[in-house]
Design a protein around this motif. Structure first.
Motif, PDB file in Angstrom:
ATOM      1  N   SER A   8       0.826  -1.210   0.000  1.00  0.00           N
ATOM      2  CA  SER A   8       0.000   0.000   0.000  1.00  0.00           C
ATOM      3  C   SER A   8       0.860   1.261   0.000  1.00  0.00           C
ATOM      4  O   SER A   8       0.562   2.235  -0.702  1.00  0.00           O
ATOM      5  CB  SER A   8      -0.925   0.006   1.224  1.00  0.00           C
ATOM      6  OG  SER A   8      -1.680   1.191   1.270  1.00  0.00           O
ATOM      7  N   ILE A   9       1.940   1.252   0.787  1.00  0.00           N
ATOM      8  CA  ILE A   9       2.835   2.408   0.846  1.00  0.00           C
ATOM      9  C   ILE A   9       3.516   2.628  -0.508  1.00  0.00           C
ATOM     10  O   ILE A   9       3.613   3.761  -0.999  1.00  0.00           O
ATOM     11  CB  ILE A   9       3.882   2.219   1.959  1.00  0.00           C
ATOM     12  CG1 ILE A   9       3.230   2.453   3.328  1.00  0.00           C
ATOM     13  CG2 ILE A   9       5.062   3.162   1.772  1.00  0.00           C
ATOM     14  CD1 ILE A   9       4.148   2.200   4.501  1.00  0.00           C
ATOM     15  N   THR A  10       3.967   1.532  -1.112  1.00  0.00           N
ATOM     16  CA  THR A  10       4.646   1.641  -2.405  1.00  0.00           C
ATOM     17  C   THR A  10       3.699   2.148  -3.494  1.00  0.00           C
ATOM     18  O   THR A  10       4.064   3.002  -4.310  1.00  0.00           O
ATOM     19  CB  THR A  10       5.228   0.274  -2.820  1.00  0.00           C
ATOM     20  OG1 THR A  10       6.131  -0.170  -1.809  1.00  0.00           O
ATOM     21  CG2 THR A  10       5.943   0.366  -4.152  1.00  0.00           C
ATOM     22  N   LYS A  11       2.478   1.642  -3.480  1.00  0.00           N
ATOM     23  CA  LYS A  11       1.528   1.949  -4.545  1.00  0.00           C
ATOM     24  C   LYS A  11       0.750   3.238  -4.287  1.00  0.00           C
ATOM     25  O   LYS A  11       0.577   4.056  -5.196  1.00  0.00           O
ATOM     26  CB  LYS A  11       0.548   0.788  -4.703  1.00  0.00           C
ATOM     27  CG  LYS A  11      -0.449   0.962  -5.834  1.00  0.00           C
ATOM     28  CD  LYS A  11      -1.349  -0.268  -5.953  1.00  0.00           C
ATOM     29  CE  LYS A  11      -2.365  -0.087  -7.086  1.00  0.00           C
ATOM     30  NZ  LYS A  11      -3.256  -1.282  -7.206  1.00  0.00           N
ATOM     31  N   ASN A  12       0.305   3.441  -3.049  1.00  0.00           N
ATOM     32  CA  ASN A  12      -0.617   4.540  -2.751  1.00  0.00           C
ATOM     33  C   ASN A  12      -0.070   5.584  -1.782  1.00  0.00           C
ATOM     34  O   ASN A  12      -0.757   6.566  -1.483  1.00  0.00           O
ATOM     35  CB  ASN A  12      -1.926   3.973  -2.177  1.00  0.00           C
ATOM     36  CG  ASN A  12      -2.574   2.970  -3.098  1.00  0.00           C
ATOM     37  OD1 ASN A  12      -2.672   3.195  -4.302  1.00  0.00           O
ATOM     38  ND2 ASN A  12      -3.018   1.839  -2.544  1.00  0.00           N
ATOM     39  N   LYS A  13       1.131   5.353  -1.248  1.00  0.00           N
ATOM     40  CA  LYS A  13       1.748   6.279  -0.295  1.00  0.00           C
ATOM     41  C   LYS A  13       0.908   6.450   0.971  1.00  0.00           C
ATOM     42  O   LYS A  13       0.893   7.509   1.592  1.00  0.00           O
ATOM     43  CB  LYS A  13       1.990   7.659  -0.930  1.00  0.00           C
ATOM     44  CG  LYS A  13       2.764   7.627  -2.231  1.00  0.00           C
ATOM     45  CD  LYS A  13       4.139   7.025  -2.057  1.00  0.00           C
ATOM     46  CE  LYS A  13       4.931   7.014  -3.373  1.00  0.00           C
ATOM     47  NZ  LYS A  13       6.215   6.291  -3.261  1.00  0.00           N
ATOM     48  N   GLU A  14       0.212   5.385   1.369  1.00  0.00           N
ATOM     49  CA  GLU A  14      -0.579   5.444   2.599  1.00  0.00           C
ATOM     50  C   GLU A  14      -0.585   4.082   3.275  1.00  0.00           C
ATOM     51  O   GLU A  14      -0.418   3.049   2.636  1.00  0.00           O
ATOM     52  CB  GLU A  14      -2.014   5.906   2.313  1.00  0.00           C
ATOM     53  CG  GLU A  14      -2.781   5.015   1.374  1.00  0.00           C
ATOM     54  CD  GLU A  14      -4.131   5.579   0.996  1.00  0.00           C
ATOM     55  OE1 GLU A  14      -4.446   6.713   1.422  1.00  0.00           O
ATOM     56  OE2 GLU A  14      -4.886   4.902   0.275  1.00  0.00           O
ATOM     57  N   GLN A  15      -0.772   4.125   4.586  1.00  0.00           N
ATOM     58  CA  GLN A  15      -0.790   2.892   5.366  1.00  0.00           C
ATOM     59  C   GLN A  15      -2.226   2.385   5.531  1.00  0.00           C
ATOM     60  O   GLN A  15      -3.172   3.167   5.527  1.00  0.00           O
ATOM     61  CB  GLN A  15      -0.180   3.134   6.752  1.00  0.00           C
ATOM     62  CG  GLN A  15       1.257   3.628   6.727  1.00  0.00           C
ATOM     63  CD  GLN A  15       1.881   3.641   8.104  1.00  0.00           C
ATOM     64  OE1 GLN A  15       1.815   2.677   8.855  1.00  0.00           O
ATOM     65  NE2 GLN A  15       2.534   4.755   8.448  1.00  0.00           N
TER      66      GLN A  15
ATOM     67  N   GLN B  52       6.326   6.917  10.737  1.00  0.00           N
ATOM     68  CA  GLN B  52       6.140   7.517   9.417  1.00  0.00           C
ATOM     69  C   GLN B  52       4.689   7.905   9.158  1.00  0.00           C
ATOM     70  O   GLN B  52       4.234   7.941   8.016  1.00  0.00           O
ATOM     71  CB  GLN B  52       6.633   6.550   8.334  1.00  0.00           C
ATOM     72  CG  GLN B  52       8.120   6.218   8.447  1.00  0.00           C
ATOM     73  CD  GLN B  52       8.589   5.324   7.314  1.00  0.00           C
ATOM     74  OE1 GLN B  52       8.302   5.554   6.149  1.00  0.00           O
ATOM     75  NE2 GLN B  52       9.332   4.272   7.663  1.00  0.00           N
ATOM     76  N   PHE B  53       3.960   8.222  10.218  1.00  0.00           N
ATOM     77  CA  PHE B  53       2.556   8.593  10.054  1.00  0.00           C
ATOM     78  C   PHE B  53       2.393   9.870   9.226  1.00  0.00           C
ATOM     79  O   PHE B  53       1.438  10.006   8.464  1.00  0.00           O
ATOM     80  CB  PHE B  53       1.884   8.771  11.413  1.00  0.00           C
ATOM     81  CG  PHE B  53       1.643   7.481  12.157  1.00  0.00           C
ATOM     82  CD1 PHE B  53       1.285   6.326  11.485  1.00  0.00           C
ATOM     83  CD2 PHE B  53       1.772   7.419  13.535  1.00  0.00           C
ATOM     84  CE1 PHE B  53       1.058   5.135  12.160  1.00  0.00           C
ATOM     85  CE2 PHE B  53       1.548   6.234  14.226  1.00  0.00           C
ATOM     86  CZ  PHE B  53       1.193   5.090  13.537  1.00  0.00           C
ATOM     87  N   ASP B  54       3.313  10.813   9.373  1.00  0.00           N
ATOM     88  CA  ASP B  54       3.224  12.059   8.608  1.00  0.00           C
ATOM     89  C   ASP B  54       3.534  11.814   7.138  1.00  0.00           C
ATOM     90  O   ASP B  54       2.871  12.374   6.250  1.00  0.00           O
ATOM     91  CB  ASP B  54       4.193  13.107   9.178  1.00  0.00           C
ATOM     92  CG  ASP B  54       3.769  13.594  10.556  1.00  0.00           C
ATOM     93  OD1 ASP B  54       2.570  13.489  10.872  1.00  0.00           O
ATOM     94  OD2 ASP B  54       4.634  14.071  11.314  1.00  0.00           O
ATOM     95  N   GLN B  55       4.542  10.994   6.873  1.00  0.00           N
ATOM     96  CA  GLN B  55       4.944  10.724   5.498  1.00  0.00           C
ATOM     97  C   GLN B  55       3.958   9.804   4.789  1.00  0.00           C
ATOM     98  O   GLN B  55       3.655   9.999   3.601  1.00  0.00           O
ATOM     99  CB  GLN B  55       6.336  10.097   5.477  1.00  0.00           C
ATOM    100  CG  GLN B  55       6.896   9.869   4.079  1.00  0.00           C
ATOM    101  CD  GLN B  55       8.293   9.262   4.115  1.00  0.00           C
ATOM    102  OE1 GLN B  55       8.863   9.035   5.185  1.00  0.00           O
ATOM    103  NE2 GLN B  55       8.857   9.007   2.951  1.00  0.00           N
TER     104      GLN B  55
END
Length: 303
Positions: A239-246, A254-257
């Protein structure tokens, strides 16, 4: 009238309710029961209810004695705080015999700091190698255990010594092929997780790695042989790689990022994987909660 109850009817109703609750509890596999006991014990430990924590840690250990060294160490710390040195020593020795607890972890576990002068620590440290030998004596396939260890060591060595990326990929490919062969013959090896993790870039794709491991591990989860949260980190990374969200909030710093998708329901999603709520992670491990997060069920989840 609605407020007039027959005592016999009430007894039957409460009995049925109790049996329903008991049935729901019995439907949980040992891993689910283990996680609930561990999480409840950790909260009790943080509240300095050491006798209660020790009881629940030991109940969890009885269910899965080879699962995790940390639960042994926190149980030991509970025993020490409860002034039960004999139990603390017993737990420490069991942690080595059952989980191959590393000596570095034993020497650096923070919750032991106030008790380092106790005689039992010196005794165990002096006999550490013999305790480790006992762990290997209990293994069904010690050669396979050591081989998976060597796969992990090679995995880390090539990443830490500046090896060319093409060579890293080649060795990763050899490692994962060997892990597949080992898993087919001997079953899943917990230490193989790191080797599989370094295939995460293709997670979910149609290839020989995932065509074997995804159905195999899914089946083990259904059978109760592995934890439900096994794929959580893989899903999070994807999800992080594809959508930049957790999805689950596993990357605490890395909640802000990488903000959490639909944060109002994050604890619900975590629960589906058997993960504790984020407020638990704050209380037990001191993580900083993400913006927009609201605690839910904090007083009832572990009652």
């Amino acid at each position: 009238r609605w407020h007039q109850f027959d005592p016999k009817t009430m007894r039957i109703t409460f009995l049925l309710l109790f049996l329903t609750i008991l049935s729901c509890s019995d439907n949980k596999n040992d891993f689910e029961k283990y996680s609930e006991l561990e999480q409840k014990a950790m909260l009790e430990f943080k509240d300095k209810e050491y006798d209660k924590a020790l009881t629940n840690f030991e109940r969890a250990i009885d269910l899965k004695p080879t699962e995790d060294v940390s639960i042994y160490f926190y149980a030991t710390a509970s025993a020490l705080n409860a002034k039960n040195k004999n139990k603390a020593k017993e737990l420490l020795i069991s942690s080595i015999h059952n989980t191959n607890a590393s000596k570095d972890y034993f020497l650096n576990f923070n919750e032991f700091n106030n008790f380092r002068n106790e005689k039992l620590f010196l005794e165990i440290e002096n006999d550490y190698e013999s305790h480790i030998s006992e762990f290997y004596n209990k293994l069904k396939h010690p050669k396979i255990y050591r081989e998976v260890d060597s796969l992990m060591e090679l995995d880390q060595e090539i990443r830490n010594n500046g090896t060319d990326w093409n060579e890293v990929s080649r060795i990763d490919s050899l490692n994962i092929k060997r892990l597949i062969d080992i898993t087919k013959e001997y079953g899943w090896q917990k230490k193989g997780w790191l080797v599989l993790w370094h295939q995460r870039g293709t997670y979910g794709q149609d290839n020989y790695v995932w065509n074997f491991f995804k159905p195999y591990i899914d089946e083990q989860i259904v059978k109760g042989n592995m934890k439900k949260d096994f794929w959580a980190m893989f899903e999070e990374e994807k999800s992080i790689t594809k959508n930049k969200e957790q999805i689950y909030g596993l990357y605490w710093n890395q909640f802000d990022q990488f903000p959490i998708l639909d944060i109002e329901n994050v604890d619900k999603r975590r629960s589906e994987f058997g993960l504790p709520p984020l407020w638990y992670m704050e209380k037990v491990y001191g993580i900083e909660l993400p913006t927009g997060y609201k605690k839910t069920g904090a007083n009832t989840v572990y009652n």
